[in-house]
Design an enzyme around this catalytic site. Structure first.
Site, PDB file in Angstrom:
ATOM      1  N   GLY A  60       0.834  -1.212   0.000  1.00 27.37           N
ATOM      2  CA  GLY A  60       0.000   0.000   0.000  1.00 27.37           C
ATOM      3  C   GLY A  60       0.862   1.254   0.000  1.00 27.37           C
ATOM      4  O   GLY A  60       0.507   2.282   0.561  1.00 27.37           O
TER       5      GLY A  60
ATOM      6  N   ARG B 110      -0.942  -1.391  -8.283  1.00 22.17           N
ATOM      7  CA  ARG B 110      -0.606  -0.969  -9.654  1.00 22.17           C
ATOM      8  C   ARG B 110       0.466   0.102  -9.593  1.00 22.17           C
ATOM      9  O   ARG B 110       0.627   0.779  -8.597  1.00 22.17           O
ATOM     10  CB  ARG B 110      -1.839  -0.455 -10.397  1.00 22.17           C
ATOM     11  CG  ARG B 110      -2.641   0.535  -9.651  1.00 22.17           C
ATOM     12  CD  ARG B 110      -3.893   1.005 -10.422  1.00 22.17           C
ATOM     13  NE  ARG B 110      -4.735   1.725  -9.496  1.00 22.17           N
ATOM     14  CZ  ARG B 110      -5.637   1.143  -8.694  1.00 22.17           C
ATOM     15  NH1 ARG B 110      -5.834  -0.160  -8.809  1.00 22.17           N
ATOM     16  NH2 ARG B 110      -6.350   1.831  -7.829  1.00 22.17           N
TER      17      ARG B 110
ATOM     18  N   TYR C 225     -14.929  -1.837   8.614  1.00 25.31           N
ATOM     19  CA  TYR C 225     -13.531  -1.428   8.797  1.00 25.31           C
ATOM     20  C   TYR C 225     -13.097  -1.678  10.236  1.00 25.31           C
ATOM     21  O   TYR C 225     -12.051  -2.273  10.487  1.00 25.31           O
ATOM     22  CB  TYR C 225     -13.396   0.052   8.453  1.00 25.31           C
ATOM     23  CG  TYR C 225     -12.048   0.679   8.695  1.00 25.31           C
ATOM     24  CD1 TYR C 225     -11.870   1.600   9.726  1.00 25.31           C
ATOM     25  CD2 TYR C 225     -10.969   0.390   7.881  1.00 25.31           C
ATOM     26  CE1 TYR C 225     -10.640   2.201   9.935  1.00 25.31           C
ATOM     27  CE2 TYR C 225      -9.733   0.990   8.086  1.00 25.31           C
ATOM     28  CZ  TYR C 225      -9.585   1.900   9.118  1.00 25.31           C
ATOM     29  OH  TYR C 225      -8.366   2.504   9.334  1.00 25.31           O
TER      30      TYR C 225
ATOM     31  N   LYS D 192     -10.321  -4.221  11.865  1.00 28.50           N
ATOM     32  CA  LYS D 192      -9.200  -3.704  12.676  1.00 28.50           C
ATOM     33  C   LYS D 192      -9.125  -4.446  14.011  1.00 28.50           C
ATOM     34  O   LYS D 192      -8.037  -4.755  14.499  1.00 28.50           O
ATOM     35  CB  LYS D 192      -9.330  -2.193  12.876  1.00 28.50           C
ATOM     36  CG  LYS D 192      -9.010  -1.391  11.626  1.00 28.50           C
ATOM     37  CD  LYS D 192      -7.604  -1.689  11.140  1.00 28.50           C
ATOM     38  CE  LYS D 192      -7.286  -1.101   9.786  1.00 28.50           C
ATOM     39  NZ  LYS D 192      -5.948  -1.491   9.298  1.00 28.50           N
TER      40      LYS D 192
ATOM     41  N   ASP E 283      -0.482  -7.267  -4.959  1.00 24.55           N
ATOM     42  CA  ASP E 283      -1.875  -7.228  -4.487  1.00 24.55           C
ATOM     43  C   ASP E 283      -1.891  -8.151  -3.278  1.00 24.55           C
ATOM     44  O   ASP E 283      -1.675  -9.364  -3.425  1.00 24.55           O
ATOM     45  CB  ASP E 283      -2.805  -7.741  -5.593  1.00 24.55           C
ATOM     46  CG  ASP E 283      -4.255  -7.823  -5.116  1.00 24.55           C
ATOM     47  OD1 ASP E 283      -5.155  -7.865  -5.978  1.00 24.55           O
ATOM     48  OD2 ASP E 283      -4.484  -7.844  -3.882  1.00 24.55           O
TER      49      ASP E 283
ATOM     50  N   LEU F   2       1.550   3.476  -2.101  1.00 26.25           N
ATOM     51  CA  LEU F   2       1.140   4.685  -2.855  1.00 26.25           C
ATOM     52  C   LEU F   2      -0.048   5.373  -2.183  1.00 26.25           C
ATOM     53  O   LEU F   2      -0.607   6.317  -2.728  1.00 26.25           O
ATOM     54  CB  LEU F   2       0.797   4.303  -4.298  1.00 26.25           C
ATOM     55  CG  LEU F   2       1.945   3.645  -5.089  1.00 26.25           C
ATOM     56  CD1 LEU F   2       1.513   3.353  -6.521  1.00 26.25           C
ATOM     57  CD2 LEU F   2       3.186   4.537  -5.084  1.00 26.25           C
ATOM     58  N   GLY F   3      -0.402   4.930  -1.012  1.00 24.61           N
ATOM     59  CA  GLY F   3      -1.553   5.504  -0.294  1.00 24.61           C
ATOM     60  C   GLY F   3      -1.148   6.693   0.556  1.00 24.61           C
ATOM     61  O   GLY F   3      -0.017   7.199   0.483  1.00 24.61           O
ATOM     62  N   GLN F   4      -2.117   7.142   1.417  1.00 21.76           N
ATOM     63  CA  GLN F   4      -1.874   8.365   2.194  1.00 21.76           C
ATOM     64  C   GLN F   4      -0.672   8.207   3.118  1.00 21.76           C
ATOM     65  O   GLN F   4       0.191   9.086   3.177  1.00 21.76           O
ATOM     66  CB  GLN F   4      -3.115   8.708   3.038  1.00 21.76           C
ATOM     67  CG  GLN F   4      -2.966  10.032   3.782  1.00 21.76           C
ATOM     68  CD  GLN F   4      -3.974  10.236   4.900  1.00 21.76           C
ATOM     69  OE1 GLN F   4      -4.646   9.309   5.336  1.00 21.76           O
ATOM     70  NE2 GLN F   4      -4.053  11.466   5.375  1.00 21.76           N
TER      71      GLN F   4
HETATM   72  C1  VAH Z   1     -10.654   6.515   8.505  1.00 21.54           C
HETATM   73  N1  VAH Z   1      -8.609   7.820   8.358  1.00 21.54           N
HETATM   74  O1  VAH Z   1     -11.255   7.565   8.622  1.00 21.54           O
HETATM   75  C2  VAH Z   1      -9.151   6.524   8.734  1.00 21.54           C
HETATM   76  C3  VAH Z   1      -8.821   6.275  10.186  1.00 21.54           C
HETATM   77  C4  VAH Z   1      -9.475   6.822  12.534  1.00 21.54           C
HETATM   78  C5  VAH Z   1      -9.657   7.158  11.101  1.00 21.54           C
HETATM   79  O2  VAH Z   1      -8.952   4.934  10.504  1.00 21.54           O
HETATM   80  O3  VAH Z   1     -11.215   5.483   8.224  1.00 21.54           O
END
Ligand code: VAH
Length: 316
Positions: A6, A34, A139, A143, A50, A8-10
């Protein structure tokens, strides 16, 4: 050697460049689903990986023999609610593949967790390191499960897994990818471009936040910490500040007096934000590995506006 997925992400965009400065270009292998033409791809080794494809990971680890894998490949909270199966697949199956290749090749693993592990039944103020975690987003589920899986691999297979629960991250290099806290990045861009910002969360929505330079330090300092001092592994509460949209708007107004904020609440995202804490207790990270953020809201705002005004070529 360090393999970053990952990349190329934030987080990955800045962590890769930061780690290449510290450990040397050739010792930090960036990877992503990619290829893109940018400094991360052009300034050092890059592989197409990937994380849901175990063979990609086996090939990259066999070729580069990293001693550490930093797994930043993830679908964030808001996007995850729009595509829960993709969030489970990348966040969980991807992590499982990372842990398996790490077990077989003796790699340490760092996967960021998030304040998203906490839910409506978690104490909201000064949220403890060890507390109830019943998140209401896919999400957040990935986690919590990810933290438990990383602790399992540490206890069962002695894989050196370590993680931090990141709050909202604010950066001036790569934009965030579909998170609930993204407003705190977009507000700076809009303040410079339009001197106004329409916020998708209502005033009074407090969440923990952190400037990206502190987030990079957290990952590097945790991975370099003396393992005998670590009572916890996955994952440490870390935070630098807590504010609501009015708070960040007031700080921006000190630099751009004509800036205004108004509200058009996205209830789906508001519901996610409302399920998360208002402020974290990060004393365990401070005690066990010296966590100590440098940027508060004032310092971050000045640095964000200075950096973005140069990047966007807009005076303020
Ligand atoms: C999100 N930036 O908003 C992430 C992070 C606590 C926020 O996990 O999903």
């Amino acid at each position: 050697k360090i393999l970053i997925t990952g990349a190329l992400g934030q987080i990955g965009s800045e962590l890769t460049m930061n780690m290449r400065k510290i450990y040397g270009n050739d010792n930090v292998i960036a990877s992503s689903r990619r290829r893109q033409e940018n400094e991360v791809v052009e300034s050092g080794p890059f592989e197409i990986v990937d994380v849901t494809n175990p063979q990609h990971l086996v090939d990259a680890v066999k070729k580069h023999k990293p001693d550490t894998i930093i797994n930043l490949a993830a679908i964030l909270s808001a996007n995850g609610e729009n595509n829960p199966s993709a969030a489970w697949n990348i966040n969980m199956n991807g992590l499982y593949n990372i842990l398996e290749v790490a077990r077989e090749n003796q790699c340490a693993v760092c996967t960021p967790s998030s304040i998203a592990v906490f839910g409506p039944s978690t104490p909201k103020d000064n949220t403890p390191q060890d507390t109830l975690m019943r998140p209401t987003t896919m999400y957040g589920v990935t986690k919590v499960a990810g933290e438990l899986l990383c602790d399992y691999y540490f206890k069962k297979f002695n894989v050196d897994t370590r993680g931090v629960r990141f709050p909202g991250l604010i950066s001036n290099v790569a934009l965030p990818g579909g998170g609930t806290t993204d407003y705190a990045v977009h507000i700076y861009y809009e303040a410079l471009k339009n001197k106004k910002y329409t916020c998708f969360l209502q005033k009074g929505t407090y969440m923990d936040m952190m400037y990206m330079p502190d987030a990079l330090d957290a990952i590097i300092n945790l991975m370099e910490a003396d393992p005998t001092k670590l009572v916890h592994r996955n994952a440490f509460n870390v935070t630098a500040m807590s504010f609501d949209p009015e708070g960040i708007a007031a700080e921006i107004k000190k630099h751009i007096p004509e800036f205004t904020i108004d509200y058009n609440v996205n209830q789906d995202i508001q519901n996610i934000a409302d399920s998360w804490p208002n402020s974290l207790d990060d004393s365990e990270a401070r005690e066990q590995w010296g966590w100590n953020p440098k940027y508060d809201l004032t310092a971050m705002t000045k640095d964000m506006l200075d950096t973005l005004s140069k990047k966007l070529n807009i005076q303020y």
